[in-house]
Design a protein around this motif. Structure first.
Motif, PDB file in Angstrom:
ATOM      1  N   ARG A 151      -5.924 -13.261  -5.673  1.00  0.00           N
ATOM      2  CA  ARG A 151      -5.789 -11.968  -4.879  1.00  0.00           C
ATOM      3  C   ARG A 151      -4.446 -12.136  -3.773  1.00  0.00           C
ATOM      4  N   GLU A 198      -0.344  -5.328  -3.236  1.00  0.00           N
ATOM      5  CA  GLU A 198      -0.856  -4.207  -3.507  1.00  0.00           C
ATOM      6  C   GLU A 198       0.290  -3.154  -3.133  1.00  0.00           C
ATOM      7  N   VAL A 218       0.606  -3.567  -8.743  1.00  0.00           N
ATOM      8  CA  VAL A 218       0.690  -4.847  -7.848  1.00  0.00           C
ATOM      9  C   VAL A 218       2.104  -5.358  -8.088  1.00  0.00           C
ATOM     10  N   THR A 251      -4.388   0.429 -10.464  1.00  0.00           N
ATOM     11  CA  THR A 251      -3.467  -0.260  -8.941  1.00  0.00           C
ATOM     12  C   THR A 251      -2.538  -1.061  -9.437  1.00  0.00           C
TER      13      THR A 251
END
Length: 210
Positions: free
Chosen positions: A172, A177, A119, A117
């Protein structure tokens, strides 16, 4: 002079990527050709006399396929488990082996989550943004000291060499993302923002308020 300068730069843009690519491929092939010592001595002498290159790549691929096929069946798994247990009992070696195996399992396993992923994070200070990759989540003692909230383990690569970078742990909520793939993100980083995923971007500059 301006035309000559333009032609020179255009030539560099064509030649430099080709030279670097060929150089990297030559190094890879030369390195893999070192595996030819596994062949019988007569074969090695014949290949050396005829200066045949590239067979090391095929031999390496064949070895990987054989080992992978063996490790995928029941007997192979039992043998690998026995070998793994033996290595983990050897002092010093077990520390190195365990660390390398854990990293390789994370990177190459189908169930791994490293570099899966991309980000967007603020780095190295608030207000400055860059692209990073999620490598996992903090655990055990580290997670206990981070406080409340969900944290992610993030790797922030450098440009244009993404093999160097920084490992940080961020909330987070501080990581945005991205929809772009890891390959697209890496190209974006290596090109220093020149190769924009999805095509060239148009930057609109808003006039400042008086």
């Amino acid at each position: 002079m301006s035309a000559l300068r333009k032609w020179l730069l255009s030539g560099l843009l064509v030649i430099v990527p080709l030279v670097i690519t060929l150089g990297v491929l030559n190094w890879i092939i030369g390195t893999l050709d070192q595996t030819l010592w596994l062949l019988p001595e007569q074969w090695q002498l014949w290949l050396s006399d005829h200066k045949v290159r590239g067979l090391g790549v095929l031999l390496t691929l064949a070895i990987l396929l054989v080992v992978g096929a063996t490790a995928s069946n029941f007997v192979g798994k039992r043998l690998l488990g026995w070998g793994d247990a033996v290595v983990r009992r050897i002092p010093v070696v077990r520390s190195i082996y365990s660390s390398v195996k854990q990293v390789s399992d994370t990177l190459f396993s189908e169930n791994g989550n490293a570099f899966r992923t991309a980000v967007l994070v603020q780095w190295p200070r608030e207000g400055v943004w860059t692209i990073a990759f999620v490598t996992g989540a903090p655990g055990n003692e580290v997670a206990e000291h981070l406080g409340e909230g969900e944290f992610l383990s993030v790797y922030v690569p450098t440009t244009p060499n993404p093999t160097g970078g920084y490992f940080v742990m961020l909330k987070r909520s501080d990581c945005i993302e991205l929809k772009m793939s890891v390959d697209e993100a890496l190209k974006y980083i290596v090109s220093m923002g020149v190769v924009v995923p999805g095509g060239p971007a148009t930057v609109a500059v808003k006039p400042s308020n008086p």
